[in-house]
Design an enzyme around this catalytic site. Sequence first.
Site, PDB file in Angstrom:
ATOM      1  N   GLU A 186      -3.042   0.624  -9.140  1.00  0.00           N
ATOM      2  CA  GLU A 186      -1.919   1.571  -9.253  1.00  0.00           C
ATOM      3  C   GLU A 186      -0.689   0.747  -9.606  1.00  0.00           C
ATOM      4  OE1 GLU A 186      -1.543   3.456  -5.358  1.00  0.00           O
ATOM      5  OE2 GLU A 186      -1.532   5.426  -6.244  1.00  0.00           O
ATOM      6  N   ASN A 209      -2.662   6.247  -1.207  1.00  0.00           N
ATOM      7  CA  ASN A 209      -2.605   6.343   0.257  1.00  0.00           C
ATOM      8  C   ASN A 209      -1.938   7.614   0.771  1.00  0.00           C
ATOM      9  OD1 ASN A 209      -4.091   4.137   1.244  1.00  0.00           O
ATOM     10  ND2 ASN A 209      -2.526   2.803   0.356  1.00  0.00           N
ATOM     11  N   SER A 242       0.821  -1.219   0.000  1.00  0.00           N
ATOM     12  CA  SER A 242       0.000   0.000   0.000  1.00  0.00           C
ATOM     13  C   SER A 242       0.846   1.256   0.000  1.00  0.00           C
ATOM     14  CB  SER A 242      -0.839   0.051   1.279  1.00  0.00           C
ATOM     15  OG  SER A 242      -1.760  -0.973   1.320  1.00  0.00           O
ATOM     16  N   HIS A 268      -0.701  -2.373  -7.161  1.00  0.00           N
ATOM     17  CA  HIS A 268      -1.499  -2.034  -5.976  1.00  0.00           C
ATOM     18  C   HIS A 268      -2.994  -2.091  -6.290  1.00  0.00           C
ATOM     19  CE1 HIS A 268      -2.542   1.162  -2.705  1.00  0.00           C
ATOM     20  NE2 HIS A 268      -2.749  -0.069  -2.275  1.00  0.00           N
TER      21      HIS A 268
HETATM   22  N1  CAA Z   1     -16.050  -8.519  -1.827  1.00  0.00           N
HETATM   23  C1  CAA Z   1     -16.609  -8.698  -3.036  1.00  0.00           C
HETATM   24  N2  CAA Z   1     -17.690  -8.006  -3.467  1.00  0.00           N
HETATM   25  C2  CAA Z   1     -18.233  -7.119  -2.615  1.00  0.00           C
HETATM   26  C3  CAA Z   1     -17.705  -6.893  -1.330  1.00  0.00           C
HETATM   27  C4  CAA Z   1     -16.563  -7.637  -0.943  1.00  0.00           C
HETATM   28  N3  CAA Z   1     -15.972  -7.471   0.254  1.00  0.00           N
HETATM   29  N4  CAA Z   1     -18.465  -5.950  -0.713  1.00  0.00           N
HETATM   30  C5  CAA Z   1     -19.419  -5.590  -1.590  1.00  0.00           C
HETATM   31  N5  CAA Z   1     -19.295  -6.300  -2.739  1.00  0.00           N
HETATM   32  C6  CAA Z   1     -20.124  -6.170  -3.948  1.00  0.00           C
HETATM   33  C7  CAA Z   1     -21.553  -6.581  -3.710  1.00  0.00           C
HETATM   34  O1  CAA Z   1     -21.735  -7.947  -3.967  1.00  0.00           O
HETATM   35  C8  CAA Z   1     -22.289  -5.728  -4.717  1.00  0.00           C
HETATM   36  O2  CAA Z   1     -22.164  -6.318  -6.009  1.00  0.00           O
HETATM   37  P1  CAA Z   1     -23.222  -6.023  -7.206  1.00  0.00           P
HETATM   38  O3  CAA Z   1     -23.353  -4.527  -7.319  1.00  0.00           O
HETATM   39  O4  CAA Z   1     -22.551  -6.631  -8.358  1.00  0.00           O
HETATM   40  O5  CAA Z   1     -24.471  -6.659  -6.787  1.00  0.00           O
HETATM   41  C9  CAA Z   1     -21.487  -4.426  -4.752  1.00  0.00           C
HETATM   42  O6  CAA Z   1     -20.184  -4.761  -4.263  1.00  0.00           O
HETATM   43  C10 CAA Z   1     -22.104  -3.353  -3.871  1.00  0.00           C
HETATM   44  O7  CAA Z   1     -22.234  -3.880  -2.557  1.00  0.00           O
HETATM   45  P2  CAA Z   1     -23.368  -3.495  -1.526  1.00  0.00           P
HETATM   46  O8  CAA Z   1     -24.591  -3.057  -2.267  1.00  0.00           O
HETATM   47  O9  CAA Z   1     -23.505  -4.604  -0.542  1.00  0.00           O
HETATM   48  O10 CAA Z   1     -22.742  -2.313  -0.673  1.00  0.00           O
HETATM   49  P3  CAA Z   1     -22.261  -0.895  -1.126  1.00  0.00           P
HETATM   50  O11 CAA Z   1     -23.051  -0.329  -2.230  1.00  0.00           O
HETATM   51  O12 CAA Z   1     -22.114  -0.141   0.142  1.00  0.00           O
HETATM   52  O13 CAA Z   1     -20.790  -1.137  -1.713  1.00  0.00           O
HETATM   53  C11 CAA Z   1     -18.486  -1.115  -1.359  1.00  0.00           C
HETATM   54  C12 CAA Z   1     -19.801  -1.762  -0.958  1.00  0.00           C
HETATM   55  C13 CAA Z   1     -18.170  -1.384  -2.834  1.00  0.00           C
HETATM   56  C14 CAA Z   1     -17.410  -1.762  -0.492  1.00  0.00           C
HETATM   57  C15 CAA Z   1     -18.592   0.437  -1.120  1.00  0.00           C
HETATM   58  O14 CAA Z   1     -19.023   0.671   0.212  1.00  0.00           O
HETATM   59  C16 CAA Z   1     -17.295   1.180  -1.344  1.00  0.00           C
HETATM   60  O15 CAA Z   1     -16.933   1.482  -2.465  1.00  0.00           O
HETATM   61  N6  CAA Z   1     -16.594   1.502  -0.230  1.00  0.00           N
HETATM   62  C17 CAA Z   1     -15.318   2.198  -0.306  1.00  0.00           C
HETATM   63  C18 CAA Z   1     -14.244   1.230  -0.725  1.00  0.00           C
HETATM   64  C19 CAA Z   1     -12.908   1.911  -0.824  1.00  0.00           C
HETATM   65  O16 CAA Z   1     -12.722   3.098  -0.615  1.00  0.00           O
HETATM   66  N7  CAA Z   1     -11.897   1.098  -1.146  1.00  0.00           N
HETATM   67  C20 CAA Z   1     -10.524   1.555  -1.177  1.00  0.00           C
HETATM   68  C21 CAA Z   1      -9.905   1.270   0.158  1.00  0.00           C
HETATM   69  S1  CAA Z   1      -8.231   1.839   0.204  1.00  0.00           S
HETATM   70  C22 CAA Z   1      -7.365   0.661  -0.575  1.00  0.00           C
HETATM   71  O17 CAA Z   1      -7.845  -0.346  -1.013  1.00  0.00           O
HETATM   72  C23 CAA Z   1      -5.902   0.921  -0.735  1.00  0.00           C
HETATM   73  C24 CAA Z   1      -5.032   0.603   0.419  1.00  0.00           C
HETATM   74  O18 CAA Z   1      -3.873   0.362   0.155  1.00  0.00           O
HETATM   75  C25 CAA Z   1      -5.470   0.653   1.827  1.00  0.00           C
HETATM   76  P1  NAD Z   2      -4.480  -9.384   5.897  1.00  0.00           P
HETATM   77  O1  NAD Z   2      -4.019  -9.202   7.292  1.00  0.00           O
HETATM   78  O2  NAD Z   2      -5.932  -9.565   5.612  1.00  0.00           O
HETATM   79  O3  NAD Z   2      -3.722 -10.622   5.204  1.00  0.00           O
HETATM   80  C1  NAD Z   2      -2.335 -10.800   5.220  1.00  0.00           C
HETATM   81  C2  NAD Z   2      -2.055 -12.286   5.020  1.00  0.00           C
HETATM   82  O4  NAD Z   2      -0.650 -12.457   4.766  1.00  0.00           O
HETATM   83  C3  NAD Z   2      -2.405 -13.136   6.243  1.00  0.00           C
HETATM   84  O5  NAD Z   2      -3.241 -14.197   5.852  1.00  0.00           O
HETATM   85  C4  NAD Z   2      -1.046 -13.631   6.742  1.00  0.00           C
HETATM   86  O6  NAD Z   2      -1.086 -14.907   7.327  1.00  0.00           O
HETATM   87  C5  NAD Z   2      -0.258 -13.636   5.435  1.00  0.00           C
HETATM   88  N1  NAD Z   2       1.204 -13.611   5.620  1.00  0.00           N
HETATM   89  C6  NAD Z   2       1.921 -12.888   6.527  1.00  0.00           C
HETATM   90  N2  NAD Z   2       3.232 -13.152   6.375  1.00  0.00           N
HETATM   91  C7  NAD Z   2       3.340 -14.055   5.367  1.00  0.00           C
HETATM   92  C8  NAD Z   2       4.442 -14.720   4.746  1.00  0.00           C
HETATM   93  N3  NAD Z   2       5.695 -14.518   5.168  1.00  0.00           N
HETATM   94  N4  NAD Z   2       4.189 -15.582   3.736  1.00  0.00           N
HETATM   95  C9  NAD Z   2       2.924 -15.814   3.316  1.00  0.00           C
HETATM   96  N5  NAD Z   2       1.838 -15.216   3.877  1.00  0.00           N
HETATM   97  C10 NAD Z   2       2.056 -14.333   4.873  1.00  0.00           C
HETATM   98  O7  NAD Z   2      -3.912  -8.117   5.088  1.00  0.00           O
HETATM   99  P2  NAD Z   2      -4.468  -7.467   3.729  1.00  0.00           P
HETATM  100  O8  NAD Z   2      -5.437  -6.406   4.083  1.00  0.00           O
HETATM  101  O9  NAD Z   2      -4.840  -8.556   2.792  1.00  0.00           O
HETATM  102  O10 NAD Z   2      -3.148  -6.724   3.225  1.00  0.00           O
HETATM  103  C11 NAD Z   2      -2.127  -7.428   2.541  1.00  0.00           C
HETATM  104  C12 NAD Z   2      -1.246  -6.448   1.777  1.00  0.00           C
HETATM  105  O11 NAD Z   2      -2.062  -5.708   0.849  1.00  0.00           O
HETATM  106  C13 NAD Z   2      -0.544  -5.389   2.654  1.00  0.00           C
HETATM  107  O12 NAD Z   2       0.712  -5.092   2.094  1.00  0.00           O
HETATM  108  C14 NAD Z   2      -1.486  -4.215   2.547  1.00  0.00           C
HETATM  109  O13 NAD Z   2      -0.871  -2.986   2.798  1.00  0.00           O
HETATM  110  C15 NAD Z   2      -1.925  -4.316   1.086  1.00  0.00           C
HETATM  111  N6  NAD Z   2      -3.211  -3.669   0.776  1.00  0.00           N
HETATM  112  C16 NAD Z   2      -4.218  -3.690   1.698  1.00  0.00           C
HETATM  113  C17 NAD Z   2      -5.424  -3.074   1.369  1.00  0.00           C
HETATM  114  C18 NAD Z   2      -6.567  -3.084   2.335  1.00  0.00           C
HETATM  115  O14 NAD Z   2      -7.521  -2.313   2.141  1.00  0.00           O
HETATM  116  N7  NAD Z   2      -6.563  -3.916   3.351  1.00  0.00           N
HETATM  117  C19 NAD Z   2      -5.589  -2.476   0.116  1.00  0.00           C
HETATM  118  C20 NAD Z   2      -4.535  -2.499  -0.809  1.00  0.00           C
HETATM  119  C21 NAD Z   2      -3.329  -3.099  -0.453  1.00  0.00           C
END
Ligand code: CAA
Ligand code: NAD
Length: 291
Positions: free
Chosen positions: A160, A198, A127, A148
């Site tokens: 990304e 991020n 991330s 990503h």
């Molecule tokens: N896995 C798979 N499919 C999922 C799901 C999941 N965990 N959650 C929801 N869905 C699907 C549903 O099945 C539904 O599919 P259809 O439209 O095809 O029927 C669709 O997504 C919409 O779901 P819901 O109607 O149940 O709920 P919603 O409209 O609230 O949408 C959501 C759910 C898509 C998660 C929406 O809330 C959303 O976009 N949230 C923000 C997500 C976001 O910002 N993601 C980025 C996080 S940051 C990141 O990823 C980077 C990082 O490194 C941290």
């Molecule tokens: P998670 O905690 O759900 O899963 C991580 C998994 O990795 C666990 O099942 C753990 O057992 C496994 N693991 C740890 N060390 C390991 C190793 N040495 N070999 C094999 N498996 C190992 O975490 P996540 O949310 O799936 O995040 C995973 C990666 O994806 C991180 O780098 C995170 O920053 C990135 N990411 C997360 C998100 C998010 O929204 N959670 C979005 C984009 C990218």
Amino acid sequence: MRERKRRKVMMEKVMVIGAGQMGSGIAQVCAQAGYHVLLNDLKEDFIERGLGIINKNLSRQVEKGRMNEEQKDQVLSNITASTTLNDASNVDIVIEAAVENMKVKTNIFAELDKIAPQHTILASNTSSLPITEIAAATNRPDQVIGMHFMNPVPVMKLVEIIRGLATADEVYKKIEEMTKTLNKIPVEVNDFPGFVSNRVLMPMINEAIYTLYEGVASKEAIDEVMKLGMNHPMGPLTLADFIGLDTCLYIMETLHEGFGDDKYRPCPLLRKYVKAGWLGRKAGRGFYEYN
Ligand code: CAA
Ligand code: NAD
């Protein structure tokens, strides 16, 4: 169609490291696109949990009439469990999605570099961590790249793509093409802490946590303001729980250390929750409680 096939011939076998919420999603979309996937984690239980998520997602597709049982079984049969990195000896690309920790990632990449064939591309779903530093743990930095995905992977369109300092153009192009075969949209960014996604998202989430910490409003109120006022699909505290609070903290620490700027200091309340094991939805408790 023929071109799609040609691309797949170039990269047919994928290994996904980490069967958590991201790894299971990545394995699912790769298997749905026809790739042969090895899903790797430390223990079989963790892989079972990941396969359970995939099964549930595919069953929902069947219920909605977008896929039949036969197609679901076909997708599942494209995924094989793996508990050893030695299985990388026969894959074209590895996508690492283990925890957001540099030491863990560099250990995995150094090991993979010894095992994987020369042509194998090593990608990380990190991330925020520098791709250049992860690549430096290998003897093939030109074949290391950031890929990503966003959470939830089966739904979100963006990938990304991050070039490390040494990433070869040819490798970038292969990853860009593969991303398209997964029905995702690649966007190229440079290798800076947090990339684009991020660097922008996580300070907003961290600020929402400070807003709670300083008693400006309740968690529900903070989320409602951002949902109703800014049209965000989820409020920032709900989103933090969804991402995982451990991952949020790791990302803030990477931004803080990487830029040396105190504007990125992680909120003490975030640290406290992570120390308590309140990691968000995946742990059953974060800012909110989950069944
Ligand atoms: N896995 C798979 N499919 C999922 C799901 C999941 N965990 N959650 C929801 N869905 C699907 C549903 O099945 C539904 O599919 P259809 O439209 O095809 O029927 C669709 O997504 C919409 O779901 P819901 O109607 O149940 O709920 P919603 O409209 O609230 O949408 C959501 C759910 C898509 C998660 C929406 O809330 C959303 O976009 N949230 C923000 C997500 C976001 O910002 N993601 C980025 C996080 S940051 C990141 O990823 C980077 C990082 O490194 C941290
Ligand atoms: P998670 O905690 O759900 O899963 C991580 C998994 O990795 C666990 O099942 C753990 O057992 C496994 N693991 C740890 N060390 C390991 C190793 N040495 N070999 C094999 N498996 C190992 O975490 P996540 O949310 O799936 O995040 C995973 C990666 O994806 C991180 O780098 C995170 O920053 C990135 N990411 C997360 C998100 C998010 O929204 N959670 C979005 C984009 C990218």
